[in-house]
Enzyme design. Structure first.
Site, short mmCIF file in Angstrom:
data_model
loop_
_atom_site.label_atom_id
_atom_site.label_comp_id
_atom_site.label_asym_id
_atom_site.label_seq_id
_atom_site.Cartn_x
_atom_site.Cartn_y
_atom_site.Cartn_z
N GLU A 12 0.82 -1.21 0.00
CA GLU A 12 0.00 0.00 0.00
C GLU A 12 0.86 1.26 0.00
OE1 GLU A 12 -2.99 0.19 -0.68
OE2 GLU A 12 -3.65 -1.88 -0.43
N TYR A 15 -6.37 6.20 4.39
CA TYR A 15 -6.55 5.13 3.41
C TYR A 15 -5.73 3.89 3.79
CZ TYR A 15 -5.66 2.21 -0.57
OH TYR A 15 -5.52 1.10 -1.37
N CYS A 25 -19.11 -1.96 -19.07
CA CYS A 25 -20.35 -2.10 -18.30
C CYS A 25 -21.02 -3.46 -18.52
CB CYS A 25 -21.31 -0.97 -18.62
SG CYS A 25 -20.68 0.67 -18.16
N CYS A 65 -14.55 -1.09 -14.40
CA CYS A 65 -15.05 0.28 -14.29
C CYS A 65 -13.90 1.26 -14.49
CB CYS A 65 -15.72 0.48 -12.93
SG CYS A 65 -16.77 1.95 -12.82
N CYS A 82 -19.84 -5.85 -15.94
CA CYS A 82 -19.83 -5.39 -14.55
C CYS A 82 -20.92 -6.08 -13.73
CB CYS A 82 -20.03 -3.87 -14.50
SG CYS A 82 -19.99 -3.21 -12.81
N ASP A 91 -9.63 4.21 -2.60
CA ASP A 91 -8.55 4.73 -3.44
C ASP A 91 -9.18 5.32 -4.70
OD1 ASP A 91 -9.30 2.55 -4.95
OD2 ASP A 91 -7.29 1.69 -5.10
N CYS A 132 -26.71 0.73 -11.39
CA CYS A 132 -25.68 1.79 -11.48
C CYS A 132 -26.35 3.04 -12.05
CB CYS A 132 -24.53 1.34 -12.37
SG CYS A 132 -23.30 2.66 -12.66
#
Length: 358
Positions: free
Chosen positions: A41, A124, A201, A194, A204, A142, A210
């Site tokens: 991270e 975060y 899409c 995405c 997804c 993020d 959405c």
């Protein structure tokens, strides 16, 4: 509006089938190592996965545990980090490793609150470690997650001011069950489906419901406020060789840009034209027969562009700058040279033998 159970129930099965194979990610059913989660991270801040992956592998091979990293000299960590950028991360990485080793017995705390007390760990990163390594219910947001949430809820307000809103909305989606997997699933969804441009899409798992997709605005979100143009700073670097063929380097101050890293000496970096040769001489590390090399070194930092001219010379026998040290050219790879200074080295090596002088 997306509902938490529906989102998690659709996203987690998708993640189980399509999760990315990343060097820091634990296999399915295996508890994640907090050290590897933390290290990855920190490396991924302002850095892409392809750029961070080889550094992560090199670090974990050299320092398999947080104790190993804590016991290593800072200079070794800076050398290993060189080229990854944002060097304050490397200094905080080493400082954090020492705190974990000395105050926590080599074990990372398992709550966001305790993790936030460690050097270099912000909101975060604390959430990511708590969630992924300890399966705590924590909201990990993020850039990928911001994009997914902005589209799910059709948030029109532009970044960066909308970040608190996106975090609040993301928190409504975080499930009690498998929160660590959910966090990674959201990141994977943003990275692979995405995407910023031409989101996929049709693939997804969250397409139904959405709001942006229903409105046909998915490619427009999240909106971003116009960025101001980056200023350009300029300066002159000094490539100085001694009779043995070693180059003069110096260490930057610990605080500030590129703190603690090694550099080819240079003038200050300021707005305006590159200093002419007469103006630059006041900052030259030694009096010598300096000559300007052809071309220019260009580099972009997060908040400004930099243009450096390069001057080259040879030092007389026994000359030594007050704040520098000599390094053989074939050993420069072992120095903590940031990317901009590696460019200076390459430029000097390419041009210093053009004509007379150095």
């Amino acid at each position: 509006m997306p509902m938490t159970p529906a989102v998690a129930d659709r996203l987690l099965p998708w993640y189980d089938r399509h999760r990315r194979d990343l060097p820091w990610r634990a296999p399915p059913g295996v508890t994640a190592d907090p050290y590897r989660v933390w290290l990855s991270e920190i490396m991924l801040q302002q850095t892409t996965v392809p750029a961070a992956a080889p550094y992560f592998r090199a670090f974990t091979e050299r320092w398999p545990t947080v104790r190993d990293l804590a016991e290593s000299p800072l200079d070794d960590v800076l050398v290993a980090w060189a080229g990854l950028g944002y060097y304050a991360r490397a200094r905080n990485l080493h400082k954090c490793a020492r705190v974990v080793a000395e105050r926590h017995g080599g074990r990372f705390p398992d709550t966001e609150e305790a993790l936030l007390e460690l050097p270099g760990i912000g909101t975060y990163t604390a959430a990511a470690i708590a969630s992924i390594a300890f399966d705590r219910v924590a909201t990990v947001v993020d850039g990928n997650v911001e994009r997914v949430v902005a589209r799910l809820f059709a948030v029109e307000e532009p970044l960066p001011n909308v970040k608190p809103t996106l975090r609040r909305l993301a928190a409504t989606l975080t499930p009690q069950r498998r929160p660590g997997d959910f966090a990674q699933a959201m990141m994977d969804l943003g990275a692979t489906v995405c995407t910023p441009r031409k989101p996929r899409c049709m693939l997804c798992p969250l397409a139904e419901g959405c709001a942006a997709r229903e409105a046909g605005t998915q490619e427009e979100l999240p909106r971003r406020a116009a960025k101001a143009d980056k200023p350009t700073r300029r300066g002159m670097a000094f490539w100085l060789l001694n009779p043995e063929g070693a180059v003069l380097l110096r260490r930057r101050a610990e605080d500030g840009l590129l703190g603690g890293m090694t550099e080819v000496p240079s003038t200050g970096w300021a707005a305006g034209p590159v200093p002419d040769e007469d103006a630059a001489m006041g900052a030259a590390p030694l009096p010598a027969r300096w000559r300007r090399l052809p071309g220019m070194v260009r580099h972009t930092f997060s908040h400004f562009h930099l243009e450096l001219g390069v001057m080259a010379a040879r030092a007389g026998a026994g000359w030594q700058a007050a704040d520098g040290f000599w390094v053989p050219v074939d050993r420069l790879g072992g120095e903590a040279l940031p990317s901009v200074m590696r460019k200076v080295v390459r430029h000097a090596l390419a041009h210093a033998n053009d004509g007379d002088g150095a």
